[in-house]
Design a protein around this motif. Structure first.
Motif, mmCIF file in Angstrom:
data_model
loop_
_atom_site.group_PDB
_atom_site.id
_atom_site.type_symbol
_atom_site.label_atom_id
_atom_site.label_comp_id
_atom_site.label_asym_id
_atom_site.label_seq_id
_atom_site.Cartn_x
_atom_site.Cartn_y
_atom_site.Cartn_z
ATOM 1 N N GLU A 88 -4.973 -6.548 -14.623
ATOM 2 C CA GLU A 88 -5.203 -6.012 -13.275
ATOM 3 C C GLU A 88 -4.652 -4.599 -13.150
ATOM 4 O OE1 GLU A 88 -4.373 -5.057 -9.055
ATOM 5 O OE2 GLU A 88 -2.996 -5.126 -10.736
ATOM 6 N N GLU A 141 -3.516 -11.152 -4.420
ATOM 7 C CA GLU A 141 -2.343 -10.366 -4.040
ATOM 8 C C GLU A 141 -2.740 -9.326 -3.002
ATOM 9 O OE1 GLU A 141 -0.933 -7.515 -6.902
ATOM 10 O OE2 GLU A 141 -2.923 -7.138 -7.664
ATOM 11 N N MET A 167 -1.374 -7.289 0.922
ATOM 12 C CA MET A 167 -0.391 -6.872 1.907
ATOM 13 C C MET A 167 0.611 -8.003 2.089
ATOM 14 S SD MET A 167 -1.282 -3.796 2.605
ATOM 15 C CE MET A 167 -0.740 -3.247 4.204
ATOM 16 N N THR A 168 1.670 -7.719 2.812
ATOM 17 C CA THR A 168 2.821 -8.631 2.783
ATOM 18 C C THR A 168 3.322 -8.937 4.194
ATOM 19 O OG1 THR A 168 4.287 -6.745 2.628
ATOM 20 C CG2 THR A 168 3.538 -7.677 0.538
ATOM 21 N N ILE A 209 9.377 -2.494 9.333
ATOM 22 C CA ILE A 209 8.660 -1.416 8.623
ATOM 23 C C ILE A 209 7.717 -0.674 9.569
ATOM 24 C CG2 ILE A 209 6.922 -1.006 6.803
ATOM 25 C CD1 ILE A 209 8.524 -3.026 5.093
ATOM 26 N N ILE A 210 7.169 -1.414 10.535
ATOM 27 C CA ILE A 210 6.330 -0.736 11.531
ATOM 28 C C ILE A 210 7.250 -0.399 12.711
ATOM 29 C CG2 ILE A 210 4.239 -0.898 12.937
ATOM 30 C CD1 ILE A 210 3.339 -3.176 11.040
ATOM 31 N N ILE A 213 -11.479 3.904 -3.953
ATOM 32 C CA ILE A 213 -10.683 4.786 -4.809
ATOM 33 C C ILE A 213 -11.599 5.847 -5.410
ATOM 34 C CG2 ILE A 213 -10.887 3.193 -6.787
ATOM 35 C CD1 ILE A 213 -8.041 4.141 -7.621
ATOM 36 N N PHE A 218 -3.321 -3.004 15.095
ATOM 37 C CA PHE A 218 -2.354 -2.603 16.127
ATOM 38 C C PHE A 218 -2.541 -3.438 17.387
ATOM 39 C CE2 PHE A 218 -2.184 1.253 13.434
ATOM 40 C CZ PHE A 218 -0.840 1.169 13.124
ATOM 41 N N THR A 242 2.984 3.623 6.321
ATOM 42 C CA THR A 242 2.096 3.558 7.486
ATOM 43 C C THR A 242 1.022 4.649 7.417
ATOM 44 O OG1 THR A 242 3.854 4.684 8.733
ATOM 45 C CG2 THR A 242 3.623 2.336 9.082
ATOM 46 N N TYR A 295 -13.899 8.391 -11.741
ATOM 47 C CA TYR A 295 -14.095 6.968 -11.428
ATOM 48 C C TYR A 295 -14.109 6.835 -9.913
ATOM 49 C CZ TYR A 295 -12.874 2.084 -10.638
ATOM 50 O OH TYR A 295 -12.854 0.789 -10.195
ATOM 51 N N MET A 321 -5.837 -3.255 2.924
ATOM 52 C CA MET A 321 -5.061 -3.266 1.683
ATOM 53 C C MET A 321 -5.031 -1.843 1.147
ATOM 54 S SD MET A 321 -3.337 -4.584 -0.700
ATOM 55 C CE MET A 321 -2.974 -4.551 -2.453
ATOM 56 N N VAL A 322 -3.826 -1.297 1.003
ATOM 57 C CA VAL A 322 -3.718 0.130 0.679
ATOM 58 C C VAL A 322 -3.840 0.410 -0.820
ATOM 59 C CG1 VAL A 322 -2.440 0.700 2.764
ATOM 60 C CG2 VAL A 322 -1.172 0.040 0.709
ATOM 61 N N GLY A 323 -3.530 -0.597 -1.657
ATOM 62 C CA GLY A 323 -3.719 -0.444 -3.102
ATOM 63 C C GLY A 323 -4.980 -1.182 -3.501
ATOM 64 N N PRO A 347 8.859 -1.575 0.193
ATOM 65 C CA PRO A 347 7.561 -1.147 -0.352
ATOM 66 C C PRO A 347 7.715 -0.236 -1.572
ATOM 67 C CG PRO A 347 7.465 -1.077 2.035
ATOM 68 C CD PRO A 347 8.905 -1.391 1.669
ATOM 69 N N PHE A 385 7.422 -1.652 -5.242
ATOM 70 C CA PHE A 385 6.149 -1.882 -5.945
ATOM 71 C C PHE A 385 6.006 -0.839 -7.045
ATOM 72 C CE2 PHE A 385 4.242 -4.245 -2.316
ATOM 73 C CZ PHE A 385 3.567 -5.218 -3.052
ATOM 74 N N HIS A 386 5.915 -1.242 -8.269
ATOM 75 C CA HIS A 386 5.789 -0.321 -9.415
ATOM 76 C C HIS A 386 7.007 0.586 -9.514
ATOM 77 C CE1 HIS A 386 1.077 -0.529 -9.580
ATOM 78 N NE2 HIS A 386 1.656 -1.712 -9.461
HETATM 79 C C1 LIG Z 1 1.306 -0.417 9.522
HETATM 80 C C2 LIG Z 1 1.274 -1.208 8.265
HETATM 81 C C3 LIG Z 1 2.267 -0.738 7.282
HETATM 82 C C4 LIG Z 1 1.847 -1.043 5.906
HETATM 83 C C5 LIG Z 1 2.991 -1.059 5.002
HETATM 84 C C6 LIG Z 1 2.586 -1.383 3.587
HETATM 85 C C7 LIG Z 1 3.700 -2.038 2.872
HETATM 86 C C8 LIG Z 1 3.382 -2.407 1.464
HETATM 87 C C9 LIG Z 1 2.648 -3.673 1.338
HETATM 88 C C10 LIG Z 1 1.765 -3.861 0.389
HETATM 89 C C11 LIG Z 1 1.411 -2.764 -0.563
HETATM 90 C C12 LIG Z 1 0.544 -3.242 -1.599
HETATM 91 C C13 LIG Z 1 0.330 -2.153 -2.636
HETATM 92 C C14 LIG Z 1 0.438 -2.720 -3.981
HETATM 93 C C15 LIG Z 1 -0.840 -2.701 -4.721
HETATM 94 C C16 LIG Z 1 -0.830 -3.812 -5.715
HETATM 95 C C17 LIG Z 1 -2.007 -3.808 -6.626
HETATM 96 C C18 LIG Z 1 -1.936 -2.706 -7.662
HETATM 97 O O1 LIG Z 1 -0.887 -2.319 -8.066
HETATM 98 N N1 LIG Z 1 -3.108 -2.189 -8.080
HETATM 99 C C19 LIG Z 1 -3.203 -1.028 -8.935
HETATM 100 C C20 LIG Z 1 -4.193 -1.172 -10.114
HETATM 101 C C21 LIG Z 1 -5.617 -1.469 -9.783
HETATM 102 C C22 LIG Z 1 -6.127 -2.715 -9.586
HETATM 103 N N2 LIG Z 1 -7.469 -2.637 -9.378
HETATM 104 C C23 LIG Z 1 -7.848 -1.333 -9.428
HETATM 105 C C24 LIG Z 1 -9.094 -0.740 -9.259
HETATM 106 C C25 LIG Z 1 -9.155 0.618 -9.364
HETATM 107 C C26 LIG Z 1 -8.020 1.364 -9.627
HETATM 108 C C27 LIG Z 1 -6.770 0.795 -9.793
HETATM 109 C C28 LIG Z 1 -6.685 -0.579 -9.688
HETATM 110 C C29 LIG Z 1 -3.529 0.170 -8.087
HETATM 111 O O2 LIG Z 1 -3.852 0.043 -6.893
HETATM 112 O O3 LIG Z 1 -3.456 1.282 -8.631
#
Ligand SMILES: CCCCCCCC/C=C\CCCCCCCC(=O)N[C@@H](Cc1c[nH]c2ccccc12)C(=O)O
Ligand code: ZN
Ligand code: ZN
Length: 505
Positions: free
Chosen positions: A191, A220, A222-223, A228-229, A246, A297, A332, A394, A432-434, A461, A464-465
């Motif tokens: 992944e 997997e 958001m959490t 945090i907000i 992306i 919100f 945020t 990409y 989902m931000v990632g 947060p 993460f990584h």
């Molecule tokens: C008001 C709301 C506040 C929000 C706060 C956020 C807090 C953090 C909560 C969750 C964050 C999650 C971010 C982690 C991402 C986990 C997945 C990951 O690491 N993915 C990689 C690799 C990846 C996987 N599939 C693809 C496709 C294309 C490119 C990369 C990847 C990544 O995202 O780079």
């Protein structure tokens, strides 16, 4: 202390389940006792389960780049999983499982009601590499417990979910509980490098097996966020109902090389540096008010003060000050706009040579209210320099938005399960931000949810990584029980929201 918890698949006020328990919480701080009614409702984190998680964290199952991963360790981690959960892998007639592409794992758990559409639980067994080793409070592949926290690469991304799903399933099978609804489990092995050899092959195999559709997917994501907000007290369980797109760009400037004693007025490095600076100084616009983050919100309103409610109920009016406030924190900020990260910058051949080439990689996570094309056009306009070549390396468009209403079964299963573990939590739809492995499975369901039952507080947060990735012992117990409740709650027939919760809960 007398605790009453009312939970439902519909509305809290019409709660179906009433759990009345006498619990001395002060003496049992590490238990999710709120959701416990009988022994079969709660999986305690005993020494054996904790040690299994610690051992899982010991495998250096690292993915660095496509085709560059510790395949030996990933394989050994798979062997460990197979050896550690005997009911799943050997004893239960309900389970079929197989390795996919040697390193990923796919499971099918047979439910006893074939009229119910199966669902899919996902997680991944690889982890990102470790950096800044000297700054870790415990070795990253030790699984060491320190001050109530389990440390290690993978504790929140994503061995928590792998082991939580397995513990819940093993417990269910060993307790002779037979699910009504069949489900699949997919553990991808790459992944962190986009899932082309893992999740994508699992998806192909499912298609080959004739699986066309699943009821919902949980991967997997958001959490559970606390503190945090800004201005929102108590836990907020943010469920990723969509995922950012992306686009990876390669920026390059090519100029004739020469002697450093007679430099031109501008070099490839200077031109590219200015382009990158312009991108950083001109972030993409806030999309607040246009999509899921508005639903998010608005769902937070019950947790807000009167003044905040006025603002959130009138996002159209307060869009600019609110965007400014949310932009101040990376976490945020990521929710309201396409973000820009310059991740690689290369140039130079020799200290006294004018460089012939400068290159930079730009990593955008694209807000669901924008398209890839809009992002590239915006960058071109901001850079405003034809000498800077912009190539798309990409790209993936943002994902569709999954249902998150009262009649969306998968969302309600998640919501109910969250509330059984965190009764005081508000569950909100989020972006989902990632990125995740889910893009391989988008054809199987429109109900794709990205949620990890990880309880995060300010500062988390960044783990993460990052440095000191960790999860509290209590939270790991909640992870196991979250998945267990999810599996039990998914056993309610049909899609109508008018169901009672599982009778045992
Ligand atoms: C008001 C709301 C506040 C929000 C706060 C956020 C807090 C953090 C909560 C969750 C964050 C999650 C971010 C982690 C991402 C986990 C997945 C990951 O690491 N993915 C990689 C690799 C990846 C996987 N599939 C693809 C496709 C294309 C490119 C990369 C990847 C990544 O995202 O780079
Ligand atoms: Zn992950
Ligand atoms: Zn990751």
């Amino acid at each position: 202390m007398l605790r009453m918890v009312r939970l439902t698949l519909t509305e809290d006020v019409e709660a179906v389940v009433l759990i009345v328990r006498t619990v001395h919480l002060s003496q049992r701080p590490a238990q999710t006792s709120q959701c416990r009614q009988t022994d079969s409702d709660f999986i305690p984190l005993n020494e054996e389960r904790l040690q299994r998680f610690q051992k899982a964290l010991g495998f250096e199952s690292v993915s660095r780049d496509s085709g560059d991963s510790n395949t030996d360790e990933i394989f050994k981690f798979g062997e460990f999983i197979i050896a550690s959960f005997p009911h799943i892998h050997r004893h239960s007639p309900l389970v079929t499982w197989e390795r996919v592409n040697n390193l990923s794992l796919l499971y099918h758990i047979q439910g006893n009601d074939p009229s119910l559409k199966p669902y899919l639980l996902m997680a991944h067994i690889d982890v990102v590499p470790v950096t800044n080793l000297d700054q870790w409070d415990a070795p990253p592949f030790s699984g060491e417990v320190k001050d109530g926290f389990i440390y290690g690469r993978g504790t929140i991304d994503d061995k928590n979910n792998v082991m939580g799903i397995l513990e819940a399933t093993e417990f269910m099978l060993s307790s002779n509980i037979k699910p009504k609804r069949s489900f699949y489990i997919s553990f991808g092995h790459d992944e962190e490098t986009r899932g082309n050899a893992g999740a994508s092959q699992v998806a192909n195999l499912l298609r080959q097996k004739g699986v066309k559709e699943v009821e919902f997917i949980v991967d997997e994501g958001m959490t559970v966020l606390e503190g945090i907000i800004d201005g929102v007290a108590g836990p907020v369980a943010s469920v990723g109902v969509t995922e950012k797109g992306i686009v990876l760009l390669n920026l390059s400037v090519e100029l004739p090389p020469g002697h450093s004693s007679m430099p031109p007025r501008e070099t490839a490095i200077g031109i590219l540096a200015r382009a990158v600076l312009r991108l950083e100084e001109n972030p993409h616009p806030s999309m607040l008010g246009a999509g899921v983050e508005t639903d998010m919100f608005e769902s937070l309103v019950p947790k807000m003060s009167y003044l905040q409610r006025v603002v959130i109920s009138n996002i159209w009016l307060f869009r600019y000050p609110l965007s400014w406030l949310l932009s101040r924190k990376p976490s945020t900020n990521a929710v309201i706009r396409t973000v820009t990260a310059v991740t690689i910058f290369n140039s130079g051949v020799k200290f006294n040579m004018i460089p012939p080439l400068a290159e930079a990689k730009v990593n955008h996570r694209v807000h669901p209210s924008q398209t890839i094309q809009e992002v590239v056009d915006y960058d071109r306009a901001v850079i405003n320099d034809p000498r800077v070549k912009i190539e798309v390396v990409y790209s993936m468009e943002p994902h569709p938005v999954a249902g998150h209403g009262e009649s969306d079964f998968g969302y309600q299963v998640l919501r109910t399960s969250v509330r059984q573990i965190w009764p005081e939590a508000v569950v909100v739809p989020a972006i989902m931000v990632g990125n995740t492995d889910t893009f391989n499975f988008l054809n199987f369901s429109t109900n794709v949810y990205r949620f990890s039952p990880t309880h995060m507080f300010p500062g988390d947060p960044e783990r993460f990584h990052g440095i000191n990735e960790r999860m509290s012992v209590k939270n790991y117990e909640q992870v196991i029980n979250f998945f267990y409740h999810l599996i039990r709650n998914a056993d309610q027939a049909g899609l109508s929201p008018v169901h009672s919760a599982h009778p045992d809960l």
